[in-house]
Motif scaffolding. Structure first.
Motif, PDB file in Angstrom:
ATOM      1  N   LEU A   1       0.829  -1.199   0.000  1.00  0.00           N
ATOM      2  CA  LEU A   1       0.000   0.000   0.000  1.00  0.00           C
ATOM      3  C   LEU A   1       0.866   1.253   0.000  1.00  0.00           C
ATOM      4  CD1 LEU A   1      -2.752  -1.025   2.596  1.00  0.00           C
ATOM      5  CD2 LEU A   1      -3.045  -0.776   0.120  1.00  0.00           C
ATOM      6  N   MET A   2       1.934   1.237   0.802  1.00  0.00           N
ATOM      7  CA  MET A   2       2.794   2.418   0.856  1.00  0.00           C
ATOM      8  C   MET A   2       3.568   2.589  -0.439  1.00  0.00           C
ATOM      9  SD  MET A   2       3.583   5.054   2.512  1.00  0.00           S
ATOM     10  CE  MET A   2       3.028   4.744   4.203  1.00  0.00           C
ATOM     11  N   GLY A   3       4.070   1.489  -0.987  1.00  0.00           N
ATOM     12  CA  GLY A   3       4.778   1.572  -2.261  1.00  0.00           C
ATOM     13  C   GLY A   3       3.891   2.132  -3.361  1.00  0.00           C
TER      14      GLY A   3
ATOM     15  N   SER B   1       2.250   6.459  -6.949  1.00  0.00           N
ATOM     16  CA  SER B   1       1.128   7.230  -7.497  1.00  0.00           C
ATOM     17  C   SER B   1       1.387   8.731  -7.432  1.00  0.00           C
ATOM     18  CB  SER B   1      -0.166   6.894  -6.746  1.00  0.00           C
ATOM     19  OG  SER B   1      -0.149   7.458  -5.432  1.00  0.00           O
ATOM     20  N   LEU B   2       2.239   9.157  -6.496  1.00  0.00           N
ATOM     21  CA  LEU B   2       2.584  10.581  -6.404  1.00  0.00           C
ATOM     22  C   LEU B   2       3.593  10.999  -7.465  1.00  0.00           C
ATOM     23  CD1 LEU B   2       2.940  10.941  -2.511  1.00  0.00           C
ATOM     24  CD2 LEU B   2       1.073  11.806  -3.945  1.00  0.00           C
TER      25      LEU B   2
ATOM     26  N   GLY C   1       6.972  -6.699   0.214  1.00  0.00           N
ATOM     27  CA  GLY C   1       5.760  -6.015  -0.231  1.00  0.00           C
ATOM     28  C   GLY C   1       6.079  -4.713  -0.947  1.00  0.00           C
ATOM     29  N   PHE C   2       7.047  -3.978  -0.425  1.00  0.00           N
ATOM     30  CA  PHE C   2       7.475  -2.731  -1.051  1.00  0.00           C
ATOM     31  C   PHE C   2       8.025  -2.983  -2.452  1.00  0.00           C
ATOM     32  CE2 PHE C   2      11.211   0.150  -1.576  1.00  0.00           C
ATOM     33  CZ  PHE C   2      10.518   1.340  -1.758  1.00  0.00           C
ATOM     34  N   LEU C   3       8.897  -3.998  -2.579  1.00  0.00           N
ATOM     35  CA  LEU C   3       9.466  -4.334  -3.884  1.00  0.00           C
ATOM     36  C   LEU C   3       8.382  -4.743  -4.877  1.00  0.00           C
ATOM     37  CD1 LEU C   3      12.671  -6.362  -2.923  1.00  0.00           C
ATOM     38  CD2 LEU C   3      12.559  -4.020  -3.788  1.00  0.00           C
ATOM     39  N   ARG C   4       7.400  -5.484  -4.392  1.00  0.00           N
ATOM     40  CA  ARG C   4       6.321  -5.956  -5.262  1.00  0.00           C
ATOM     41  C   ARG C   4       5.566  -4.777  -5.878  1.00  0.00           C
ATOM     42  NH1 ARG C   4       2.593 -10.217  -2.361  1.00  0.00           N
ATOM     43  NH2 ARG C   4       4.666 -11.113  -2.046  1.00  0.00           N
ATOM     44  N   ALA C   5       5.291  -3.767  -5.060  1.00  0.00           N
ATOM     45  CA  ALA C   5       4.565  -2.597  -5.557  1.00  0.00           C
ATOM     46  C   ALA C   5       5.399  -1.838  -6.582  1.00  0.00           C
ATOM     47  CB  ALA C   5       4.205  -1.680  -4.390  1.00  0.00           C
ATOM     48  N   LEU C   6       6.690  -1.707  -6.331  1.00  0.00           N
ATOM     49  CA  LEU C   6       7.546  -0.973  -7.253  1.00  0.00           C
ATOM     50  C   LEU C   6       7.742  -1.720  -8.578  1.00  0.00           C
ATOM     51  CD1 LEU C   6       7.932   0.800  -4.796  1.00  0.00           C
ATOM     52  CD2 LEU C   6      10.390   0.880  -5.311  1.00  0.00           C
TER      53      LEU C   6
ATOM     54  N   ASP D   1       0.837  14.655   5.899  1.00  0.00           N
ATOM     55  CA  ASP D   1       1.541  15.774   5.250  1.00  0.00           C
ATOM     56  C   ASP D   1       2.964  15.459   4.814  1.00  0.00           C
ATOM     57  OD1 ASP D   1      -0.754  17.200   5.963  1.00  0.00           O
ATOM     58  OD2 ASP D   1       0.120  17.780   7.898  1.00  0.00           O
ATOM     59  N   SER D   2       3.537  14.358   5.249  1.00  0.00           N
ATOM     60  CA  SER D   2       4.966  14.114   5.000  1.00  0.00           C
ATOM     61  C   SER D   2       5.253  13.549   3.615  1.00  0.00           C
ATOM     62  CB  SER D   2       5.529  13.165   6.065  1.00  0.00           C
ATOM     63  OG  SER D   2       4.965  11.868   5.931  1.00  0.00           O
ATOM     64  N   THR D   3       4.216  13.267   2.824  1.00  0.00           N
ATOM     65  CA  THR D   3       4.422  12.778   1.458  1.00  0.00           C
ATOM     66  C   THR D   3       3.663  13.668   0.466  1.00  0.00           C
ATOM     67  OG1 THR D   3       2.569  11.206   1.732  1.00  0.00           O
ATOM     68  CG2 THR D   3       4.800  10.379   2.140  1.00  0.00           C
ATOM     69  N   ALA D   4       4.308  13.892  -0.676  1.00  0.00           N
ATOM     70  CA  ALA D   4       3.699  14.694  -1.734  1.00  0.00           C
ATOM     71  C   ALA D   4       4.419  14.367  -3.033  1.00  0.00           C
ATOM     72  CB  ALA D   4       3.812  16.189  -1.407  1.00  0.00           C
ATOM     73  N   ALA D   5       3.962  14.933  -4.130  1.00  0.00           N
ATOM     74  CA  ALA D   5       4.595  14.712  -5.422  1.00  0.00           C
ATOM     75  C   ALA D   5       6.017  15.263  -5.399  1.00  0.00           C
ATOM     76  CB  ALA D   5       3.789  15.383  -6.526  1.00  0.00           C
ATOM     77  N   PRO D   6       6.953  14.612  -6.092  1.00  0.00           N
ATOM     78  CA  PRO D   6       8.325  15.100  -6.108  1.00  0.00           C
ATOM     79  C   PRO D   6       8.439  16.450  -6.808  1.00  0.00           C
ATOM     80  CG  PRO D   6       8.045  13.358  -7.723  1.00  0.00           C
ATOM     81  CD  PRO D   6       6.777  13.406  -6.938  1.00  0.00           C
TER      82      PRO D   6
END
Length: 350
Positions: free
Chosen positions: A172-174, A179-180, A203-208, A343-348
């Motif tokens: 989910l986090m990946g 998505s951002l 799980g992180f690798l799977r999403a990426l 708030d700690s995540t946003a588009a690059p």
């Protein structure tokens, strides 16, 4: 005063031993208030302490359960202790807390001491792949719940594992970070030796990989010359600070950092600020757990929430005789995580 017995308390209070026993076991519904007050006062004056082992033999139930955590210095484990105690108190049980610092020898020592004190139900917060160091005690009748760990192939019979689905949570986090628009995302964990960290990394690798980011292109930080990955739970924030400092100083720094837990993420946020950048604008930072500090921190931390209250209640039920949970996979009670975007995540930055 040594050697005080329930008979001594009964004689001093002028009541029967059954009255004292009823008070000690919470059966006071038909007891006169003045009688209860007199017995309680006598217990305090004489310094009487019930023998837990003998009490268990009489009732057939462990009125005290043990809880072995890595360290309550991490708010995650403090929250577990609080919720487990709340669940236990509703059934008249108490909780004895031990801090193991993730040392298998220390875990075994504490479990041995708890068992020798007559305790037959223990929640062990150990995410080690093997629990061989305590498996013999399970064979001898110890009821053991492994918390923050999923079932492994060589688990002893009778072991119950309670955990969030770490793989789904990290996926989910990946997916959120991708998505951002992030493509250079770092995973910070220190040494990946435990079951939960391995599952989160996978799980992180799977999403990426689903987003077209190959494994060789994924930035990881398992340790360095400044830190060998052996940080304990209390030092998790320092691990995150050291890791992010090194990653951001590299030739191609990440635009987002996913830390293995919230304390590590908070340390990474400190490194971002120390580098003269802003969390959530210049670098996105995310964690896992949703400890109380995640909402209070500035900027508020994007994380993966674990349903800690429900997980703690399930762990107690497993000890109390009803090992039921929302999803049972063999000897695992697996809970669904929830992505919490703050708030700690946003588009690059372009």
């Amino acid at each position: 005063m040594a050697g005080i017995t329930i008979l001594d308390v009964a004689r001093a209070a002028g009541v029967s031993t059954s009255t004292v026993s009823n008070l000690l076991n919470g059966r006071t519904g038909r007891m006169l208030p003045e009688t209860r007050e007199r017995v309680e006062s006598t217990i305090r004056e004489l310094g009487y302490r019930p023998n837990r082992a003998a009490r268990q033999l009489r009732t057939g139930k462990p009125q005290v359960i043990g809880l072995v955590v890595p360290s309550v210095g991490n708010p995650y484990w403090g929250a577990l202790a609080r919720y487990l105690e709340a669940a236990a108190l509703t059934e008249g049980y108490h909780v004895l807390l031990c801090n193991s610092e993730r040392d298998p020898d220390r875990e075994r020592q504490y479990v041995d001491e708890l068992v020798s004190d007559g305790i037959r139900g223990i929640v062990l917060c150990s995410s080690l792949p093997s629990l061989e160091h305590v498996s013999g005690l399970i064979d001898d009748g110890l009821r053991l719940v492994a918390f923050d760990r999923t079932a492994q192939a060589d688990d002893p019979a009778g072991l119950v594992n309670v955990s969030v689905d770490n793989t789904i949570g990290a996926e989910l986090m990946g997916e959120h970070l991708v998505s951002l628009g992030h493509r250079r995302i770092a995973f910070v964990s220190g040494a990946i030796r435990s079951v939960n960290r391995t599952e989160r990394f996978e799980g992180f690798l799977r999403a990426l990989e689903r987003a077209g980011i190959a494994r060789p292109d994924v930035v990881t930080w398992p340790g360095s010359s400044a830190a060998d990955g052996t940080f304990g739970d209390v030092e998790a924030a320092e691990l995150g600070r050291v890791a992010a400092t090194e990653l951001l100083a590299g030739p191609n720094p990440p635009t987002a950092i996913f830390a293995v837990n919230d304390m590590t993420a908070i340390g990474a946020c400190r490194a971002v600020r120390d580098a003269g950048m802003e969390v959530g604008r210049d670098v996105s930072v995310a964690g896992f757990d949703d400890i109380v500090l995640a909402e209070l921190y500035s900027p508020r931390l994007t994380t993966v929430r674990q349903p800690m209250k429900e997980m703690a209640a399930a762990a107690f039920r497993a000890l109390h005789g009803s090992a039921e949970g929302p999803t049972s996979q063999g000897s695992s009670l697996l809970f669904r995580p929830e992505l919490v975007v703050r708030d700690s995540t946003a588009a690059p930055v372009a």
